[in-house]
Design a protein around this motif. Sequence first.
Motif, mmCIF file in Angstrom:
data_model
loop_
_atom_site.group_PDB
_atom_site.id
_atom_site.type_symbol
_atom_site.label_atom_id
_atom_site.label_comp_id
_atom_site.label_asym_id
_atom_site.label_seq_id
_atom_site.Cartn_x
_atom_site.Cartn_y
_atom_site.Cartn_z
ATOM 1 N N GLY A 1 -6.228 -2.976 -11.725
ATOM 2 C CA GLY A 1 -5.386 -4.083 -11.667
ATOM 3 C C GLY A 1 -4.498 -4.113 -10.352
ATOM 4 O O GLY A 1 -3.972 -5.404 -9.831
ATOM 5 N N THR A 2 -3.612 -3.054 -10.044
ATOM 6 C CA THR A 2 -2.885 -3.270 -8.956
ATOM 7 C C THR A 2 -3.700 -2.485 -7.296
ATOM 8 O O THR A 2 -3.037 -2.834 -6.602
ATOM 9 C CB THR A 2 -1.771 -2.258 -9.016
ATOM 10 O OG1 THR A 2 -2.103 -0.960 -9.362
ATOM 11 C CG2 THR A 2 -0.803 -2.768 -10.281
ATOM 12 N N TYR B 1 5.192 15.613 -9.238
ATOM 13 C CA TYR B 1 5.073 14.811 -8.006
ATOM 14 C C TYR B 1 4.071 13.570 -8.399
ATOM 15 O O TYR B 1 3.072 13.721 -8.882
ATOM 16 C CB TYR B 1 4.628 15.437 -6.740
ATOM 17 C CG TYR B 1 5.574 16.859 -6.465
ATOM 18 C CD1 TYR B 1 6.608 16.321 -5.664
ATOM 19 C CD2 TYR B 1 5.309 18.016 -7.100
ATOM 20 C CE1 TYR B 1 7.673 17.499 -5.372
ATOM 21 C CE2 TYR B 1 6.305 18.969 -6.535
ATOM 22 C CZ TYR B 1 7.288 18.678 -5.891
ATOM 23 O OH TYR B 1 8.108 19.589 -5.431
ATOM 24 N N LEU B 2 4.153 12.196 -7.278
ATOM 25 C CA LEU B 2 3.344 11.521 -7.649
ATOM 26 C C LEU B 2 2.836 10.820 -6.350
ATOM 27 O O LEU B 2 4.176 10.580 -5.686
ATOM 28 C CB LEU B 2 3.857 10.285 -8.583
ATOM 29 C CG LEU B 2 3.178 9.191 -8.593
ATOM 30 C CD1 LEU B 2 1.914 9.283 -9.590
ATOM 31 C CD2 LEU B 2 4.079 7.964 -9.384
ATOM 32 N N CYS B 3 1.693 10.776 -6.203
ATOM 33 C CA CYS B 3 1.212 10.019 -4.903
ATOM 34 C C CYS B 3 0.568 8.805 -5.134
ATOM 35 O O CYS B 3 -0.453 8.759 -6.151
ATOM 36 C CB CYS B 3 0.166 10.926 -4.090
ATOM 37 S SG CYS B 3 -0.456 10.625 -2.624
ATOM 38 N N LEU B 4 1.023 7.795 -4.231
ATOM 39 C CA LEU B 4 0.381 6.358 -4.748
ATOM 40 C C LEU B 4 -0.192 5.921 -3.400
ATOM 41 O O LEU B 4 0.558 6.111 -2.409
ATOM 42 C CB LEU B 4 1.467 5.438 -5.120
ATOM 43 C CG LEU B 4 1.964 5.666 -6.206
ATOM 44 C CD1 LEU B 4 3.443 4.675 -6.453
ATOM 45 C CD2 LEU B 4 1.295 5.455 -7.286
ATOM 46 N N LEU B 5 -1.195 5.263 -2.971
ATOM 47 C CA LEU B 5 -1.979 4.865 -2.041
ATOM 48 C C LEU B 5 -2.572 3.342 -2.390
ATOM 49 O O LEU B 5 -3.624 3.306 -3.342
ATOM 50 C CB LEU B 5 -2.988 5.656 -1.371
ATOM 51 C CG LEU B 5 -2.796 7.184 -0.801
ATOM 52 C CD1 LEU B 5 -4.028 7.988 -0.285
ATOM 53 C CD2 LEU B 5 -1.971 6.754 0.505
ATOM 54 N N ARG B 6 -2.061 2.606 -1.472
ATOM 55 C CA ARG B 6 -3.026 1.119 -1.501
ATOM 56 C C ARG B 6 -3.456 0.980 -0.295
ATOM 57 O O ARG B 6 -2.982 0.908 0.783
ATOM 58 C CB ARG B 6 -1.768 0.110 -1.921
ATOM 59 C CG ARG B 6 -2.514 -1.180 -2.068
ATOM 60 C CD ARG B 6 -1.357 -2.181 -2.470
ATOM 61 N NE ARG B 6 -2.040 -3.633 -2.600
ATOM 62 C CZ ARG B 6 -1.977 -4.363 -3.340
ATOM 63 N NH1 ARG B 6 -1.172 -4.042 -4.373
ATOM 64 N NH2 ARG B 6 -2.541 -5.272 -3.459
ATOM 65 N N LEU B 7 -4.863 0.799 -0.382
ATOM 66 C CA LEU B 7 -5.731 0.412 0.881
ATOM 67 C C LEU B 7 -4.942 -0.881 1.359
ATOM 68 O O LEU B 7 -4.843 -1.858 0.387
ATOM 69 C CB LEU B 7 -6.900 0.237 0.650
ATOM 70 C CG LEU B 7 -7.585 1.504 0.175
ATOM 71 C CD1 LEU B 7 -9.191 1.451 -0.220
ATOM 72 C CD2 LEU B 7 -7.419 2.563 1.119
ATOM 73 N N ARG B 8 -5.176 -1.236 2.519
ATOM 74 C CA ARG B 8 -4.619 -2.347 3.138
ATOM 75 C C ARG B 8 -5.910 -3.512 3.148
ATOM 76 O O ARG B 8 -6.911 -3.332 3.400
ATOM 77 C CB ARG B 8 -4.327 -2.446 4.747
ATOM 78 C CG ARG B 8 -3.195 -1.512 4.878
ATOM 79 C CD ARG B 8 -2.992 -1.397 6.481
ATOM 80 N NE ARG B 8 -1.634 -0.407 6.492
ATOM 81 C CZ ARG B 8 -1.027 -0.652 7.559
ATOM 82 N NH1 ARG B 8 -1.183 -1.760 8.672
ATOM 83 N NH2 ARG B 8 0.044 0.336 7.781
#
Length: 82
Positions: free
Chosen positions: A52-53, A67-74
Amino acid sequence: MMRNIFSLVLLLVSLISFAQDDTPKATWASLPITIDGKPTEWKLPLRFYDEGTKVFFAFANDDRNLYLCLLRLRTTSFKRPS
């Protein structure tokens, strides 16, 4: 009466067990994690993806922190001027 109680307990146990299948689980941090905005301490690709995101994410913890790691591809899209 006992049959109804047994059926209810069986139903609750089965619902609880199915509800746990897609829960992301944290892993123990093998290296110290530096909070710097860079995913260098994380094994890439990250373990989970939210459609969804369109965000990849992972959890890790040590004896004091989560800890939380978030990555969003461009993904850029350009619209042609009309």
